[in-house]
Motif scaffolding. Structure first.
Motif, short mmCIF file in Angstrom:
data_model
loop_
_atom_site.label_atom_id
_atom_site.label_comp_id
_atom_site.label_asym_id
_atom_site.label_seq_id
_atom_site.Cartn_x
_atom_site.Cartn_y
_atom_site.Cartn_z
N GLN A 247 48.36 38.34 41.25
CA GLN A 247 49.44 38.53 40.29
C GLN A 247 50.74 38.61 41.07
O GLN A 247 50.89 39.47 41.94
CB GLN A 247 49.22 39.80 39.49
N MET A 248 51.66 37.74 40.76
CA MET A 248 52.93 37.67 41.49
C MET A 248 54.07 37.96 40.52
O MET A 248 54.27 37.21 39.55
CB MET A 248 53.11 36.29 42.12
N ALA B 153 51.29 41.81 52.81
CA ALA B 153 52.40 41.51 53.70
C ALA B 153 53.62 42.30 53.22
O ALA B 153 53.79 42.51 52.01
CB ALA B 153 52.70 40.02 53.70
N ASP B 154 54.45 42.71 54.15
CA ASP B 154 55.64 43.48 53.77
C ASP B 154 56.51 42.72 52.78
O ASP B 154 57.13 43.32 51.91
CB ASP B 154 56.45 43.82 55.02
N SER B 155 56.54 41.41 52.91
CA SER B 155 57.43 40.60 52.08
C SER B 155 57.02 40.58 50.60
O SER B 155 57.83 40.23 49.74
CB SER B 155 57.48 39.17 52.61
N PHE C 124 49.83 35.33 56.09
CA PHE C 124 49.07 36.26 55.27
C PHE C 124 49.91 36.76 54.11
O PHE C 124 51.10 37.03 54.26
CB PHE C 124 48.64 37.44 56.15
N VAL C 125 49.27 36.88 52.95
CA VAL C 125 49.93 37.43 51.78
C VAL C 125 49.27 38.73 51.35
O VAL C 125 49.94 39.76 51.22
CB VAL C 125 49.90 36.42 50.60
N GLU D 188 62.05 32.37 48.19
CA GLU D 188 61.32 32.37 49.47
C GLU D 188 59.82 32.52 49.29
O GLU D 188 59.07 32.43 50.28
CB GLU D 188 61.85 33.47 50.41
N ASP D 189 59.36 32.75 48.07
CA ASP D 189 57.92 32.75 47.80
C ASP D 189 57.37 31.34 47.61
O ASP D 189 56.16 31.15 47.48
CB ASP D 189 57.61 33.57 46.55
N THR D 190 58.26 30.36 47.59
CA THR D 190 57.84 28.98 47.42
C THR D 190 56.92 28.56 48.57
O THR D 190 57.29 28.68 49.74
CB THR D 190 59.06 28.04 47.36
N ALA D 191 55.73 28.09 48.21
CA ALA D 191 54.74 27.70 49.22
C ALA D 191 53.49 27.18 48.52
O ALA D 191 53.36 27.30 47.30
CB ALA D 191 54.37 28.90 50.10
N ILE D 192 52.58 26.65 49.31
CA ILE D 192 51.22 26.38 48.83
C ILE D 192 50.41 27.65 49.10
O ILE D 192 50.41 28.15 50.22
CB ILE D 192 50.59 25.17 49.54
N TYR D 193 49.73 28.11 48.08
CA TYR D 193 48.96 29.35 48.18
C TYR D 193 47.47 29.02 48.26
O TYR D 193 46.96 28.23 47.46
CB TYR D 193 49.24 30.25 46.98
#
Length: 126
Positions: A82-83, A61-63, A47-48, A89-94
């Protein structure tokens, strides 16, 4: 049936910003909630952020709290993420997601959402 199409991902340096978009089509009624999740080879889908479609309730998410912001545009049937201050560590498929069943904020469980998009890759270099 609802189709969700994410865009806006890419390769960026740490400390910079990106805005992801997710366009919803195929259903005229509005979802109760929208959400963003992410997945990387090292982690399960996590979860984001989530929000009611009206935007009156949000969860993060806390992160990502304090760095990411979820929002929606009714006129464009579009969900945004908006990021800011991106980290490696945010690298990922969203993935974006919507829920048409629960009249409140849906939250962090993937199984509570009705539809997911195909995802957009975000890569943050150090």
């Amino acid at each position: 049936q609802v189709h969700l199409a994410e865009s806006g991902g890419g390769l960026v340096q740490a400390g910079t910003s990106l805005r992801l978009s997710c366009v919803a089509s195929g259903r005229t009624s509005r979802p109760y909630s929208m959400g963003w999740f992410r997945q990387s080879p090292e982690r399960e889908r996590e979860f984001v952020a989530a929000a009611t479609w009206s935007g009156d309730k949000t969860e993060y998410a806390d992160s990502v709290k304090g760095r990411f912001r979820i929002s929606g545009d009714n006129t464009k049937s579009t969900i945004y993420l908006q990021m800011n201050s991106l980290k490696p560590e945010d690298t990922a498929i969203y993935y974006c997601a919507v829920d048409f069943q629960f009249p409140g904020i849906t939250g962090e469980r993937t199984e509570d959402y009705d539809y997911f998009g195909q995802g957009t890759q975000v890569t943050v270099s150090s």
